[in-house]
Design a protein around this motif. Structure first.
Motif, PDB file in Angstrom:
ATOM      1  N   LEU A  10     -29.098 -47.581 -24.525  1.00  0.00           N
ATOM      2  CA  LEU A  10     -29.485 -47.217 -25.883  1.00  0.00           C
ATOM      3  C   LEU A  10     -29.852 -48.523 -26.572  1.00  0.00           C
ATOM      4  CD1 LEU A  10     -27.492 -44.733 -25.236  1.00  0.00           C
ATOM      5  CD2 LEU A  10     -27.352 -44.568 -27.700  1.00  0.00           C
ATOM      6  N   ARG A  11     -31.054 -48.595 -27.092  1.00  0.00           N
ATOM      7  CA  ARG A  11     -31.496 -49.805 -27.771  1.00  0.00           C
ATOM      8  C   ARG A  11     -32.023 -49.421 -29.148  1.00  0.00           C
ATOM      9  NH1 ARG A  11     -34.041 -54.808 -25.118  1.00  0.00           N
ATOM     10  NH2 ARG A  11     -32.746 -53.878 -23.515  1.00  0.00           N
ATOM     11  N   PHE A  12     -31.341 -49.925 -30.164  1.00  0.00           N
ATOM     12  CA  PHE A  12     -31.757 -49.677 -31.540  1.00  0.00           C
ATOM     13  C   PHE A  12     -32.735 -50.784 -31.927  1.00  0.00           C
ATOM     14  CE2 PHE A  12     -27.842 -47.384 -31.089  1.00  0.00           C
ATOM     15  CZ  PHE A  12     -28.080 -46.213 -31.789  1.00  0.00           C
ATOM     16  N   ARG A  13     -33.979 -50.401 -32.177  1.00  0.00           N
ATOM     17  CA  ARG A  13     -35.052 -51.365 -32.487  1.00  0.00           C
ATOM     18  C   ARG A  13     -35.293 -51.368 -33.992  1.00  0.00           C
ATOM     19  NH1 ARG A  13     -39.030 -49.559 -27.540  1.00  0.00           N
ATOM     20  NH2 ARG A  13     -37.876 -50.656 -25.905  1.00  0.00           N
ATOM     21  N   ARG A  67     -25.354 -49.254 -38.130  1.00  0.00           N
ATOM     22  CA  ARG A  67     -24.520 -49.500 -36.956  1.00  0.00           C
ATOM     23  C   ARG A  67     -24.375 -48.214 -36.168  1.00  0.00           C
ATOM     24  NH1 ARG A  67     -18.899 -49.403 -40.167  1.00  0.00           N
ATOM     25  NH2 ARG A  67     -17.979 -47.751 -38.927  1.00  0.00           N
ATOM     26  N   ALA A  68     -23.855 -48.345 -34.963  1.00  0.00           N
ATOM     27  CA  ALA A  68     -23.588 -47.193 -34.105  1.00  0.00           C
ATOM     28  C   ALA A  68     -22.339 -47.492 -33.303  1.00  0.00           C
ATOM     29  CB  ALA A  68     -24.770 -46.929 -33.182  1.00  0.00           C
ATOM     30  N   GLU A  69     -21.570 -46.451 -33.028  1.00  0.00           N
ATOM     31  CA  GLU A  69     -20.362 -46.660 -32.233  1.00  0.00           C
ATOM     32  C   GLU A  69     -20.177 -45.499 -31.259  1.00  0.00           C
ATOM     33  OE1 GLU A  69     -17.056 -45.049 -35.430  1.00  0.00           O
ATOM     34  OE2 GLU A  69     -17.620 -47.153 -35.484  1.00  0.00           O
ATOM     35  N   GLY A  72     -15.958 -41.490 -27.442  1.00  0.00           N
ATOM     36  CA  GLY A  72     -15.584 -41.132 -26.081  1.00  0.00           C
ATOM     37  C   GLY A  72     -16.669 -41.553 -25.110  1.00  0.00           C
ATOM     38  N   ARG A  73     -16.912 -40.710 -24.112  1.00  0.00           N
ATOM     39  CA  ARG A  73     -17.964 -40.990 -23.135  1.00  0.00           C
ATOM     40  C   ARG A  73     -19.134 -40.014 -23.271  1.00  0.00           C
ATOM     41  NH1 ARG A  73     -17.382 -43.898 -18.655  1.00  0.00           N
ATOM     42  NH2 ARG A  73     -18.354 -42.310 -17.351  1.00  0.00           N
ATOM     43  N   TYR A  74     -19.167 -39.283 -24.390  1.00  0.00           N
ATOM     44  CA  TYR A  74     -20.152 -38.213 -24.480  1.00  0.00           C
ATOM     45  C   TYR A  74     -21.118 -38.320 -25.652  1.00  0.00           C
ATOM     46  CZ  TYR A  74     -17.406 -36.116 -28.255  1.00  0.00           C
ATOM     47  OH  TYR A  74     -16.765 -35.896 -29.449  1.00  0.00           O
ATOM     48  N   ALA A  75     -20.897 -39.250 -26.577  1.00  0.00           N
ATOM     49  CA  ALA A  75     -21.727 -39.256 -27.782  1.00  0.00           C
ATOM     50  C   ALA A  75     -21.711 -40.623 -28.455  1.00  0.00           C
ATOM     51  CB  ALA A  75     -21.221 -38.197 -28.768  1.00  0.00           C
ATOM     52  N   VAL A  76     -22.533 -40.720 -29.502  1.00  0.00           N
ATOM     53  CA  VAL A  76     -22.571 -41.902 -30.347  1.00  0.00           C
ATOM     54  C   VAL A  76     -22.630 -41.435 -31.800  1.00  0.00           C
ATOM     55  CG1 VAL A  76     -25.108 -42.121 -30.220  1.00  0.00           C
ATOM     56  CG2 VAL A  76     -23.723 -44.135 -30.714  1.00  0.00           C
ATOM     57  N   ARG A  77     -21.901 -42.138 -32.662  1.00  0.00           N
ATOM     58  CA  ARG A  77     -21.978 -41.880 -34.103  1.00  0.00           C
ATOM     59  C   ARG A  77     -22.929 -42.928 -34.671  1.00  0.00           C
ATOM     60  NH1 ARG A  77     -18.645 -39.310 -37.574  1.00  0.00           N
ATOM     61  NH2 ARG A  77     -16.927 -39.382 -36.081  1.00  0.00           N
ATOM     62  N   ILE A  78     -23.925 -42.451 -35.410  1.00  0.00           N
ATOM     63  CA  ILE A  78     -24.936 -43.345 -35.984  1.00  0.00           C
ATOM     64  C   ILE A  78     -24.736 -43.399 -37.489  1.00  0.00           C
ATOM     65  CG2 ILE A  78     -27.403 -43.746 -36.292  1.00  0.00           C
ATOM     66  CD1 ILE A  78     -27.856 -42.252 -33.650  1.00  0.00           C
ATOM     67  N   TYR A  79     -24.701 -44.603 -38.015  1.00  0.00           N
ATOM     68  CA  TYR A  79     -24.563 -44.842 -39.452  1.00  0.00           C
ATOM     69  C   TYR A  79     -25.930 -45.223 -40.010  1.00  0.00           C
ATOM     70  CZ  TYR A  79     -19.555 -44.984 -38.510  1.00  0.00           C
ATOM     71  OH  TYR A  79     -18.277 -44.663 -38.130  1.00  0.00           O
ATOM     72  N   SER A  81     -28.676 -46.027 -43.362  1.00  0.00           N
ATOM     73  CA  SER A  81     -28.711 -46.814 -44.596  1.00  0.00           C
ATOM     74  C   SER A  81     -28.484 -45.970 -45.852  1.00  0.00           C
ATOM     75  CB  SER A  81     -30.041 -47.566 -44.709  1.00  0.00           C
ATOM     76  OG  SER A  81     -31.140 -46.675 -44.632  1.00  0.00           O
ATOM     77  N   ASP A  82     -28.632 -44.643 -45.766  1.00  0.00           N
ATOM     78  CA  ASP A  82     -28.369 -43.787 -46.929  1.00  0.00           C
ATOM     79  C   ASP A  82     -26.910 -43.342 -46.994  1.00  0.00           C
ATOM     80  OD1 ASP A  82     -28.266 -41.910 -44.886  1.00  0.00           O
ATOM     81  OD2 ASP A  82     -29.675 -40.516 -45.823  1.00  0.00           O
ATOM     82  N   GLY A  83     -26.064 -43.870 -46.085  1.00  0.00           N
ATOM     83  CA  GLY A  83     -24.647 -43.552 -46.086  1.00  0.00           C
ATOM     84  C   GLY A  83     -24.255 -42.405 -45.168  1.00  0.00           C
ATOM     85  N   HIS A  84     -25.228 -41.708 -44.581  1.00  0.00           N
ATOM     86  CA  HIS A  84     -24.918 -40.578 -43.694  1.00  0.00           C
ATOM     87  C   HIS A  84     -24.377 -41.089 -42.364  1.00  0.00           C
ATOM     88  CE1 HIS A  84     -25.212 -36.518 -42.136  1.00  0.00           C
ATOM     89  NE2 HIS A  84     -25.721 -37.031 -41.037  1.00  0.00           N
ATOM     90  N   SER A  85     -23.269 -40.470 -41.902  1.00  0.00           N
ATOM     91  CA  SER A  85     -22.698 -40.871 -40.609  1.00  0.00           C
ATOM     92  C   SER A  85     -21.851 -39.768 -39.994  1.00  0.00           C
ATOM     93  CB  SER A  85     -21.840 -42.131 -40.770  1.00  0.00           C
ATOM     94  OG  SER A  85     -20.723 -41.862 -41.597  1.00  0.00           O
ATOM     95  N   SER A  86     -22.012 -38.536 -40.436  1.00  0.00           N
ATOM     96  CA  SER A  86     -21.097 -37.489 -39.982  1.00  0.00           C
ATOM     97  C   SER A  86     -21.550 -36.759 -38.719  1.00  0.00           C
ATOM     98  CB  SER A  86     -20.833 -36.476 -41.103  1.00  0.00           C
ATOM     99  OG  SER A  86     -22.026 -35.862 -41.507  1.00  0.00           O
ATOM    100  N   GLY A  87     -22.727 -37.032 -38.202  1.00  0.00           N
ATOM    101  CA  GLY A  87     -23.181 -36.345 -36.998  1.00  0.00           C
ATOM    102  C   GLY A  87     -22.815 -37.100 -35.735  1.00  0.00           C
TER     103      GLY A  87
END
Length: 101
Positions: A10-13, A67-69, A72-79, A81-87
């Motif tokens: 996964l590469r965030f450009r 940022r992204a974190e 577990g081994r199945y997903a990534v949480r993406i943050y 710039s508008d503050g959304h990070s719940s998916g």
């Protein structure tokens, strides 16, 4: 049962405002940050239950990932710039977004 190919990168450009994701079966996809945000798998965006998606304000074209974190081994949480990070973006969901992009 078909086994889902595992992501290998996964590469965030930031400059291109897109996520590039590669899978072990050599499939590669590029997903714009704006689309990631618009299609967030969160209940806030997708709605609760089987009904239609709730109306959403437009996502600005200059949105970016702060940022992204891993989850577990199945997903990534993406943050965003508008503050959304719940998916939680599962590998399967990211692949679907790439394939339908």
């Amino acid at each position: 049962m078909t086994v889902m190919p595992w992501p290998t990168e996964l590469r965030f450009r930031k400059g291109a405002q897109q996520l590039h994701i590669s899978f072990e079966d050599e499939a590669e996809f590029t997903i714009p940050y704006q689309r990631l945000r618009e299609e967030s798998p969160s209940a806030e965006v997708q709605g609760h239950g089987a009904g239609p998606k709730p109306p959403q304000p437009p996502v600005p074209s200059d949105i970016f990932v702060t940022r992204a974190e891993p989850v577990g081994r199945y997903a990534v949480r993406i943050y965003f710039s508008d503050g959304h990070s719940s998916g939680l973006y599962t590998w399967k969901y990211l692949r679907q977004l790439g394939e339908t992009g």
